[in-house]
Motif scaffolding. Structure first.
Motif, PDB file in Angstrom:
ATOM      1  N   SER A   1       0.835  -1.202   0.000  1.00 24.53           N
ATOM      2  CA  SER A   1       0.000   0.000   0.000  1.00 24.53           C
ATOM      3  C   SER A   1       0.870   1.252   0.000  1.00 24.53           C
ATOM      4  CB  SER A   1      -0.923   0.012   1.227  1.00 24.53           C
ATOM      5  OG  SER A   1      -0.139   0.060   2.413  1.00 24.53           O
ATOM      6  N   LEU A   2       0.241   2.385  -0.315  1.00 26.88           N
ATOM      7  CA  LEU A   2       0.966   3.655  -0.364  1.00 26.88           C
ATOM      8  C   LEU A   2       1.605   4.011   0.977  1.00 26.88           C
ATOM      9  CD1 LEU A   2       1.812   6.148  -1.935  1.00 26.88           C
ATOM     10  CD2 LEU A   2      -0.395   7.194  -1.330  1.00 26.88           C
ATOM     11  N   PRO A   3       0.887   3.933   2.108  1.00 28.21           N
ATOM     12  CA  PRO A   3       1.561   4.212   3.393  1.00 28.21           C
ATOM     13  C   PRO A   3       2.742   3.278   3.645  1.00 28.21           C
ATOM     14  CG  PRO A   3      -0.815   4.255   3.678  1.00 28.21           C
ATOM     15  CD  PRO A   3      -0.556   3.711   2.291  1.00 28.21           C
ATOM     16  N   GLY A   4       2.594   2.017   3.259  1.00 25.60           N
ATOM     17  CA  GLY A   4       3.702   1.087   3.445  1.00 25.60           C
ATOM     18  C   GLY A   4       4.912   1.479   2.615  1.00 25.60           C
ATOM     19  N   ARG A   5       4.665   1.912   1.359  1.00 27.19           N
ATOM     20  CA  ARG A   5       5.783   2.341   0.511  1.00 27.19           C
ATOM     21  C   ARG A   5       6.476   3.583   1.067  1.00 27.19           C
ATOM     22  NH1 ARG A   5       3.362   2.413  -5.474  1.00 27.19           N
ATOM     23  NH2 ARG A   5       1.376   2.578  -4.358  1.00 27.19           N
ATOM     24  N   VAL A   6       5.653   4.502   1.583  1.00 24.12           N
ATOM     25  CA  VAL A   6       6.255   5.709   2.180  1.00 24.12           C
ATOM     26  C   VAL A   6       7.125   5.334   3.369  1.00 24.12           C
ATOM     27  CG1 VAL A   6       5.753   7.855   3.395  1.00 24.12           C
ATOM     28  CG2 VAL A   6       4.417   7.214   1.362  1.00 24.12           C
ATOM     29  N   PHE A   7       6.589   4.452   4.221  1.00 23.58           N
ATOM     30  CA  PHE A   7       7.360   4.021   5.384  1.00 23.58           C
ATOM     31  C   PHE A   7       8.640   3.313   4.962  1.00 23.58           C
ATOM     32  CE2 PHE A   7       8.379   0.669   8.461  1.00 23.58           C
ATOM     33  CZ  PHE A   7       8.645   1.446   9.580  1.00 23.58           C
ATOM     34  N   PHE A   8       8.542   2.428   3.982  1.00 24.50           N
ATOM     35  CA  PHE A   8       9.718   1.701   3.506  1.00 24.50           C
ATOM     36  C   PHE A   8      10.760   2.658   2.918  1.00 24.50           C
ATOM     37  CE2 PHE A   8      11.977  -0.892   0.316  1.00 24.50           C
ATOM     38  CZ  PHE A   8      12.463  -1.882   1.158  1.00 24.50           C
ATOM     39  N   THR A   9      10.269   3.697   2.218  1.00 24.30           N
ATOM     40  CA  THR A   9      11.188   4.688   1.649  1.00 24.30           C
ATOM     41  C   THR A   9      11.932   5.448   2.749  1.00 24.30           C
ATOM     42  OG1 THR A   9       9.750   4.959  -0.277  1.00 24.30           O
ATOM     43  CG2 THR A   9      11.360   6.707   0.164  1.00 24.30           C
TER      44      THR A   9
END
Length: 399
Positions: A131-139
């Motif tokens: 998900s988008l929040p997950g990608r932001v967190f991973f980034t």
């Protein structure tokens, strides 16, 4: 283990070369296994070679290597080579540039490149199953190591600069301390030279006068001649003792280590000095005004040496039947000295003083002594003939 540590510390370029080879081997294996297609594998291996080269040369040319790494990152995006083990070289180069503190632009480029590396990577190779929040967190998680590498390197640079400042300050303080020590040694040697001048000029003068008197009365008054010889003997022993003390200070820096300790002359010994001059055949009127009290050792020694030098000059330059007077006046804030004689006058005295001493060092030495304790000195001819020396020695140094 210790030998290995010493070797690594002495050969940092060899250490970088070793880790570059390790990085090249691991990243090449990863490229063969993880990259799909021959073209991508060859591109990944080529990038691994260049990243490893940047690690090997990071100490020698850090600014150039950060530019190389940035260019390799752009090339990796263009060639569609997914991030892998070789990208660890970015962290190493970012840390090195920040730690070495080279050109300012290189450090800024390293920081900006580290901050944008992870977001650009996610844009180029997005994670579709997250998900988008997950990608932001991973980034954000991927960005942290790059920022920490730069912060750690910059902190290391600051600590190294601070340490260099401490070393420079310590070196400067050591040089200043050595310079101050040399000045102190020169001042001490000058003081000892003045002491030797006073000892030799006074005692030898007394011995010469007594020897002349003994030779004159040897046949007609043997007892007076014997007394004169005893005075010569005592004066010579006193002079030798003082000279031994002063020369001992020159040898060891401590008068008590020179074999025989002789106390510094003080105001109380002025009366003994006056009596010694009287025995040499000079009439001396000695008076003390005020209430005697303990004085600083520097003031007492200065007072004694001034009276000694003044009476020595009177005996040397005053001519036959010279008379002298010595006055010590205790004030509330200092000690006054007045030494006068009725000899042949200042011009003749100073001319003979130069002839005897070479450069008139007697008056110069007196002025230096008085200046060291913050006092004043006035020396010159008396209106009715003769010579007068007056000094005021304060109890506390001026300042």
């Amino acid at each position: 283990m210790q030998r290995l540590y010493d070797f690594l510390r002495r050969h940092p370029m060899g250490v970088d070369g070793f880790w570059a080879v390790v990085l090249l081997g691991v990243s090449s294996l990863w490229a063969v296994e993880e990259q799909s297609g021959v073209a991508h594998r060859l591109a990944a291996v080529l990038l691994a070679v260049l990243y490893s080269l940047a690690v090997a040369l990071r100490r020698r040319a850090a600014d150039e290597m950060v530019v190389l790494v940035a260019a390799l990152g752009i090339g990796q995006l263009a060639l569609d080579v997914r991030p892998g083990v070789a990208n660890f070289a970015m962290l190493v180069v970012i840390y090195t540039v920040a730690a070495q503190g080279g050109r300012r632009w290189a450090s800024r480029l390293a920081l900006v490149g580290g901050v944008v590396a992870a977001p650009v990577s996610q844009v180029r190779w997005p994670m579709h199953d997250v998900s988008l929040p997950g990608r932001v967190f991973f980034t954000l998680v991927l960005t942290v190591p790059f920022v920490l590498a730069w912060v750690l390197g910059d902190s290391m640079r600051t600590r190294r600069a601070y340490f260099d400042q401490l070393v420079e300050r310590a070196t400067r303080l050591e040089k200043e301390r050595e310079a101050q020590a040399k000045v102190a040694v020169a001042a001490e040697r000058a003081r000892i030279a003045r002491e030797l001048h006073d000892v030799v000029a006074h005692n030898v003068s007394v011995m010469v006068v007594q020897a002349d008197g003994a030779a004159y009365v040897l046949d007609g008054a043997p007892e007076q001649a014997k007394q004169a010889l005893e005075t010569i003997s005592g004066t010579g022993r006193q002079a030798l003792a003082e000279m031994r003390r002063l020369l001992g200070v020159l040898r060891t820096g401590d008068g008590q280590e020179s074999g025989e300790y002789v106390p510094q002359p003080d105001v109380e010994q002025i009366e003994v000095l006056v009596e010694q001059v009287r025995q040499a055949g000079i009439t001396v009127d000695f008076k003390v005004e005020g209430t005697p009290r303990p004085l600083p050792s520097g003031v007492e020694l200065t007072a004694y040496r001034i009276v000694q030098e003044a009476l020595t000059n009177s005996r040397k330059h005053g001519g036959p039947d010279v008379g002298a007077s010595v006055r010590l006046v205790y004030f509330d804030d200092g000690l006054g000295l007045l030494v006068e004689d009725d000899g042949r006058g200042a011009a003749h005295a100073m001319q003979e003083d130069r002839g005897a001493d070479g450069h008139g060092q007697g008056l110069i030495g007196m002025r230096e002594r008085v200046g060291m304790v913050g006092g004043t000195l006035d020396a010159g001819p008396r209106p009715g003939g003769g010579f007068r020396i007056s000094a005021l020695l304060p109890l506390k140094p001026a300042g």
